[in-house]
Design a protein around this motif. Sequence first.
Motif, PDB file in Angstrom:
ATOM      1  N   TYR A 120       2.163  35.311 -12.724  1.00  0.00           N
ATOM      2  CA  TYR A 120       1.540  34.078 -13.435  1.00  0.00           C
ATOM      3  C   TYR A 120       0.756  33.171 -12.366  1.00  0.00           C
ATOM      4  O   TYR A 120      -0.059  32.629 -12.516  1.00  0.00           O
ATOM      5  CB  TYR A 120       2.800  33.341 -14.252  1.00  0.00           C
ATOM      6  CG  TYR A 120       2.239  31.889 -14.699  1.00  0.00           C
ATOM      7  CD1 TYR A 120       2.934  30.695 -14.108  1.00  0.00           C
ATOM      8  CD2 TYR A 120       1.365  31.745 -15.877  1.00  0.00           C
ATOM      9  CE1 TYR A 120       2.385  29.505 -14.811  1.00  0.00           C
ATOM     10  CE2 TYR A 120       1.144  30.645 -16.148  1.00  0.00           C
ATOM     11  CZ  TYR A 120       1.557  29.461 -15.808  1.00  0.00           C
ATOM     12  OH  TYR A 120       1.305  28.235 -16.342  1.00  0.00           O
ATOM     13  N   ARG A 121       1.602  33.235 -11.268  1.00  0.00           N
ATOM     14  CA  ARG A 121       1.057  32.246 -10.106  1.00  0.00           C
ATOM     15  C   ARG A 121      -0.341  32.817  -9.338  1.00  0.00           C
ATOM     16  O   ARG A 121      -1.114  32.182  -9.122  1.00  0.00           O
ATOM     17  CB  ARG A 121       2.002  32.002  -8.851  1.00  0.00           C
ATOM     18  CG  ARG A 121       1.754  31.017  -7.785  1.00  0.00           C
ATOM     19  CD  ARG A 121       2.743  31.004  -6.546  1.00  0.00           C
ATOM     20  NE  ARG A 121       2.721  32.422  -5.944  1.00  0.00           N
ATOM     21  CZ  ARG A 121       3.291  32.323  -4.829  1.00  0.00           C
ATOM     22  NH1 ARG A 121       4.203  31.542  -4.343  1.00  0.00           N
ATOM     23  NH2 ARG A 121       3.477  33.593  -4.343  1.00  0.00           N
ATOM     24  N   ALA A 122      -0.250  34.108  -9.440  1.00  0.00           N
ATOM     25  CA  ALA A 122      -1.457  34.884  -8.743  1.00  0.00           C
ATOM     26  C   ALA A 122      -2.531  34.521  -9.696  1.00  0.00           C
ATOM     27  O   ALA A 122      -3.905  34.578  -9.154  1.00  0.00           O
ATOM     28  CB  ALA A 122      -1.113  36.309  -8.676  1.00  0.00           C
ATOM     29  N   ALA A 123      -2.456  34.697 -11.180  1.00  0.00           N
ATOM     30  CA  ALA A 123      -3.529  34.349 -12.018  1.00  0.00           C
ATOM     31  C   ALA A 123      -4.167  32.718 -11.953  1.00  0.00           C
ATOM     32  O   ALA A 123      -5.084  32.849 -11.901  1.00  0.00           O
ATOM     33  CB  ALA A 123      -3.052  34.563 -13.703  1.00  0.00           C
ATOM     34  N   ILE A 124      -3.206  32.005 -11.742  1.00  0.00           N
ATOM     35  CA  ILE A 124      -3.613  30.667 -11.474  1.00  0.00           C
ATOM     36  C   ILE A 124      -4.457  30.454 -10.012  1.00  0.00           C
ATOM     37  O   ILE A 124      -5.611  29.828 -10.249  1.00  0.00           O
ATOM     38  CB  ILE A 124      -2.537  29.795 -11.332  1.00  0.00           C
ATOM     39  CG1 ILE A 124      -1.653  29.552 -12.869  1.00  0.00           C
ATOM     40  CG2 ILE A 124      -2.724  28.187 -11.104  1.00  0.00           C
ATOM     41  CD1 ILE A 124      -0.523  28.828 -12.951  1.00  0.00           C
ATOM     42  N   ARG A 125      -3.911  31.142  -9.079  1.00  0.00           N
ATOM     43  CA  ARG A 125      -4.644  31.226  -7.823  1.00  0.00           C
ATOM     44  C   ARG A 125      -6.108  31.593  -7.770  1.00  0.00           C
ATOM     45  O   ARG A 125      -6.883  31.133  -7.310  1.00  0.00           O
ATOM     46  CB  ARG A 125      -4.016  31.670  -6.648  1.00  0.00           C
ATOM     47  CG  ARG A 125      -2.509  31.043  -6.547  1.00  0.00           C
ATOM     48  CD  ARG A 125      -1.865  31.721  -5.079  1.00  0.00           C
ATOM     49  NE  ARG A 125      -0.818  30.780  -4.759  1.00  0.00           N
ATOM     50  CZ  ARG A 125       0.053  31.161  -3.633  1.00  0.00           C
ATOM     51  NH1 ARG A 125      -0.067  32.462  -3.293  1.00  0.00           N
ATOM     52  NH2 ARG A 125       0.974  30.327  -3.220  1.00  0.00           N
ATOM     53  N   ARG A 126      -6.086  32.680  -8.727  1.00  0.00           N
ATOM     54  CA  ARG A 126      -7.606  33.464  -8.979  1.00  0.00           C
ATOM     55  C   ARG A 126      -8.619  32.407  -9.477  1.00  0.00           C
ATOM     56  O   ARG A 126      -9.624  32.265  -9.185  1.00  0.00           O
ATOM     57  CB  ARG A 126      -7.337  34.679  -9.850  1.00  0.00           C
ATOM     58  CG  ARG A 126      -8.693  35.378 -10.044  1.00  0.00           C
ATOM     59  CD  ARG A 126      -9.217  35.816  -8.650  1.00  0.00           C
ATOM     60  NE  ARG A 126     -10.501  36.276  -8.984  1.00  0.00           N
ATOM     61  CZ  ARG A 126     -11.425  36.435  -8.073  1.00  0.00           C
ATOM     62  NH1 ARG A 126     -11.441  35.767  -6.865  1.00  0.00           N
ATOM     63  NH2 ARG A 126     -12.713  37.289  -8.167  1.00  0.00           N
ATOM     64  N   LEU A 127      -7.768  31.789 -10.674  1.00  0.00           N
ATOM     65  CA  LEU A 127      -8.823  30.778 -11.243  1.00  0.00           C
ATOM     66  C   LEU A 127      -9.169  29.572 -10.424  1.00  0.00           C
ATOM     67  O   LEU A 127     -10.236  28.950 -10.456  1.00  0.00           O
ATOM     68  CB  LEU A 127      -8.085  30.106 -12.621  1.00  0.00           C
ATOM     69  CG  LEU A 127      -7.884  31.090 -13.660  1.00  0.00           C
ATOM     70  CD1 LEU A 127      -7.154  30.454 -14.750  1.00  0.00           C
ATOM     71  CD2 LEU A 127      -9.314  31.924 -14.288  1.00  0.00           C
ATOM     72  N   GLU A 128      -8.119  28.966  -9.544  1.00  0.00           N
ATOM     73  CA  GLU A 128      -8.283  28.141  -8.747  1.00  0.00           C
ATOM     74  C   GLU A 128      -9.778  28.692  -7.559  1.00  0.00           C
ATOM     75  O   GLU A 128     -10.404  27.574  -7.220  1.00  0.00           O
ATOM     76  CB  GLU A 128      -7.238  27.631  -7.919  1.00  0.00           C
ATOM     77  CG  GLU A 128      -6.330  26.794  -8.869  1.00  0.00           C
ATOM     78  CD  GLU A 128      -5.088  26.612  -8.039  1.00  0.00           C
ATOM     79  OE1 GLU A 128      -4.599  27.386  -7.066  1.00  0.00           O
ATOM     80  OE2 GLU A 128      -4.488  25.438  -8.210  1.00  0.00           O
ATOM     81  N   GLU A 129      -9.537  29.656  -7.123  1.00  0.00           N
ATOM     82  CA  GLU A 129     -10.441  30.312  -6.161  1.00  0.00           C
ATOM     83  C   GLU A 129     -11.943  30.150  -6.755  1.00  0.00           C
ATOM     84  O   GLU A 129     -12.666  30.113  -5.886  1.00  0.00           O
ATOM     85  CB  GLU A 129     -10.153  31.604  -5.775  1.00  0.00           C
ATOM     86  CG  GLU A 129      -8.871  31.818  -4.940  1.00  0.00           C
ATOM     87  CD  GLU A 129      -8.326  33.128  -4.575  1.00  0.00           C
ATOM     88  OE1 GLU A 129      -7.322  33.388  -4.005  1.00  0.00           O
ATOM     89  OE2 GLU A 129      -8.954  33.922  -5.025  1.00  0.00           O
ATOM     90  N   LEU A 130     -12.053  30.571  -8.002  1.00  0.00           N
ATOM     91  CA  LEU A 130     -13.501  30.709  -8.639  1.00  0.00           C
ATOM     92  C   LEU A 130     -13.610  28.809  -9.188  1.00  0.00           C
ATOM     93  O   LEU A 130     -14.738  29.024  -9.576  1.00  0.00           O
ATOM     94  CB  LEU A 130     -13.233  31.401  -9.785  1.00  0.00           C
ATOM     95  CG  LEU A 130     -13.032  32.755  -9.451  1.00  0.00           C
ATOM     96  CD1 LEU A 130     -12.930  33.622 -10.749  1.00  0.00           C
ATOM     97  CD2 LEU A 130     -14.111  33.606  -8.693  1.00  0.00           C
ATOM     98  N   GLY A 131     -12.965  28.040  -8.826  1.00  0.00           N
ATOM     99  CA  GLY A 131     -13.172  26.586  -9.177  1.00  0.00           C
ATOM    100  C   GLY A 131     -13.054  26.251 -10.806  1.00  0.00           C
ATOM    101  O   GLY A 131     -13.895  25.378 -11.273  1.00  0.00           O
TER     102      GLY A 131
END
Length: 439
Positions: free
Chosen positions: A46-57
């Motif tokens: 779940y945390r990895a999915a959040i970080r991916r969305l943050e990286e894409l802004g």
Amino acid sequence: MLLDDRYPVLETLESRDGVTLYRVEGGLVFYFDVRTPQDKDRFYRYRAAIRRLEELGLLEAQVSAKPGRYYAFFPERPLSGRRPPKEVLAALAPFGFGPEHVAMGEDKVAYLAPWPLRLGAARRGRGGFWSRVAPGLFLLGLGLLLLAQGLYRYFNPPEYVVPDLVGKTAREAFLLLRDTGLGLEVEEGNDPSRPKEVVLEQDPPPGTRLRAGRVVRLVLNQARLVPVPDLRGLPRAEAEDRLSGLGFQVGRVAAVEAEEAAGTVLATSPPAGTPMAYGARVDLLVAGERSGERVVVPRLVGLKREDALFLLNAAGLLPQVEEVPSGAPEGLVLAQVPGPGEAVLPGSPVRLRVAVQGAVQLPEAFPGTPLRSVVLALDLPPEAQGRQVRLLLVDARGAQVVYEGPGEEGLRLSGTYQVLGEARFRLYLDGELFQEWAP
């Protein structure tokens, strides 16, 4: 209630599958109850999915992965109710999340849920009738579908094909089995010729079909080397037992004539200290039988004086007894020379050291020479614990044993002795000089 000493809780919106959704001041918090490795794996995905969305802004969030504080905080944003765009779905697909887990704001993702959303719980009081009812109807239909699938899977459990795991690393094997529904058991193996932490064997073999919940057993390589022990002076049988206990194989055994008792180990090949793989072969060189009739000296240490004398007389050997003060029981044999198992000629002397209580009376070596008294008051040091202790009093007449026996930290040795000329005490631990001083 205050979450992590920073988020005041306004209300609890929902709790299921080990995750609780709170409305806090300024936003929403998904709080994970992590108790098992599966729970932790779910949170990190779940945390990895959040970080991916943050990286894409596409998302703003605060995530905590501290032990006992696993959560994600999302600032409060107005929800638009529109479907997530393709770039959001593409970013979440590798982590197992879909549109049902995403709540969209006006310009980006408002928050990501760990389970299919019930938007009414998080948007209480917002939007029209259909905006509140439609998600419930959708989730009801989805629940019925999942229930039907669950009943089907219960009565028709799926089967999985066991992958080929031999040669894979431990992490690769875990990832291949993680989503199969199969259990995993690991035991250690040792093959120094293969890389460490790779799978050496698996059971059942690749291609086997197993139902969910069955176990796959793996042998994981540790590739440890073991040094060859020092076996010199040991009887052959004891040396072979030590090699077998360490996982070595006993190789060739060669015998040569030597002064040592027959069967005594003289050397090993490879030599002592050489790192060897588990199961490697070690050759022995032992002392052979010597010419002439010989008598084997029996083991006498630990026997009473009368029992040791009986055995020596029965074997035709000449006993020589030396009494030494000791904390051991009176009359107990403390040491013998030659050692047990040695072959000697009939009538050969065997020297015994026997424990006695009380002070040592030193004989007068030079009659008429004045003697003086010296006092001993010694507490054995910590280094003496568990070691063989020997205390000598050395003067012009030579060395006399004051104490010989097992060492114990703080053991008190004391007494008054008559000496001739200059005198010194010498303390030995396991045969090595530890301390010397003048009284």
